[in-house]
Scaffold this motif. Sequence first.
Motif, short mmCIF file in Angstrom:
data_model
loop_
_atom_site.label_atom_id
_atom_site.label_comp_id
_atom_site.label_asym_id
_atom_site.label_seq_id
_atom_site.Cartn_x
_atom_site.Cartn_y
_atom_site.Cartn_z
N UNK A 126 0.76 -1.20 0.05
CA UNK A 126 0.02 -0.01 0.06
C UNK A 126 0.87 1.29 0.06
N UNK A 127 2.23 1.26 0.67
CA UNK A 127 2.95 2.48 0.52
C UNK A 127 4.31 1.99 0.84
N UNK A 128 5.49 2.72 0.63
CA UNK A 128 6.58 2.25 0.77
C UNK A 128 7.48 2.97 2.17
N UNK A 129 8.40 2.25 2.40
CA UNK A 129 9.08 2.71 3.62
C UNK A 129 9.43 4.20 3.25
N UNK A 130 9.39 5.23 4.31
CA UNK A 130 9.59 6.32 4.13
C UNK A 130 9.98 7.22 5.40
N UNK A 131 11.29 7.26 6.01
CA UNK A 131 11.49 7.75 7.32
C UNK A 131 10.99 9.20 7.45
N UNK A 132 10.67 9.37 8.49
CA UNK A 132 10.05 10.81 8.74
C UNK A 132 11.12 11.93 8.81
N UNK B 206 0.73 3.89 11.84
CA UNK B 206 2.16 3.68 11.54
C UNK B 206 3.03 4.87 11.40
N UNK B 207 2.64 6.18 11.70
CA UNK B 207 3.15 7.33 11.30
C UNK B 207 2.55 8.47 12.27
N UNK B 208 3.36 9.49 12.26
CA UNK B 208 2.87 10.99 12.77
C UNK B 208 2.74 11.82 11.76
N UNK B 209 2.53 11.46 10.36
CA UNK B 209 2.10 12.35 9.54
C UNK B 209 1.20 11.42 8.60
N UNK B 210 0.36 12.09 7.75
CA UNK B 210 -0.41 11.53 6.66
C UNK B 210 0.22 10.77 5.95
N UNK B 211 -0.18 9.81 5.38
CA UNK B 211 0.51 8.50 4.46
C UNK B 211 -0.57 8.53 3.32
N UNK B 212 -0.03 8.66 2.08
CA UNK B 212 -0.65 8.22 0.68
C UNK B 212 -0.72 6.74 0.58
N UNK B 213 -2.04 6.00 0.46
CA UNK B 213 -1.84 4.63 0.13
C UNK B 213 -2.42 4.56 -1.19
N UNK B 214 -1.73 3.40 -1.78
CA UNK B 214 -2.13 3.04 -2.93
C UNK B 214 -3.35 1.95 -2.88
N UNK B 215 -4.59 2.13 -3.84
CA UNK B 215 -5.42 1.33 -3.90
C UNK B 215 -5.85 1.24 -5.26
#
Length: 299
Positions: free
Chosen positions: A17-23, A191-200
């Motif tokens: 759904x999304x890739x790893x992306x360190x904050x 899983x995060x402290x910021x919004x994440x864009x998920x693929x659908x």
Amino acid sequence: MRIDTVPAHRPLVSHQRFDYDPIHQRALKAWPGGRRLAVYLGFNLEHFAFGEGLGARLAPAAQGGPDVLNYAWREYGNRVGAWRCLELFEQLKLPAGVILNTALYDHCPELVAAFAKRGDELIGHGHTNAESQGGMPPEDEFALIESCTRRIELESGQRPTGWLSPWIAESAATPDLLARAGYRYTLNWCHDDQPTVMRTAHGDLCAVPYPQELNDIPMIVARQMTGPDFADMIVDQFDEMLEQSTQQPLVMGIALHPYLVGQPHRLRHLRRALTHIVQAGQQDVWWTTPGRICEAASA
């Protein structure tokens, strides 16, 4: 053993759904008004079947008859606790993201109307928390999402754009089904402290952070934390995140259930914690709702 003789391992199953992306590597613009920390109340209004299905428990279920004790304990939230919390939110002038079981329209519609009247965001939360959508066939799950969406729009005149599954239960298809139904964001992922864009399969879906630590069910029911301790946890989370937000804008959600925090001995400490945030964060805190966070992140 030589490195070239180490057996290969198959890749772990991934959600894709999304890739790893360190904050620390991200660039995200400030929230509206130049604010650094977005804070929202995820206020869960839920209804449960009597004598069957899922539900948080104060004590083991009774044997040989309906579970009166735990049902009545949860129902206290709709009859008393939610109204006390509403008074507190009004006193502090705080918006709420109301995470809503549509069974409440049959059980206590005046409670939903009171939050809708003050302009709070209504967020889809299934029909009842006595059931889980995770094991449903895709078309049945989509029918549930669609029926809840239509009911909220029909009863309250507000089409929900966000969803939290009862018990955070997803099938493998849930993000796809939410996007297919027109939802813009989900609260299921923590899983995060910021919004994440998920693929659908039907375009992007925003994951707005929803807490599983700053959440009264796992803290009070599962870990048996006291009201003062939970309030201290809210204050500590806020103070630390406010400092962190000087580097980049962040999201802090507070997940609440009125049958827990609406109990008088806990409400007093929730009032203390929320008052601290209001007073300490006047310059840098954006009190908001998950839907507005999704809109700002997508702008």
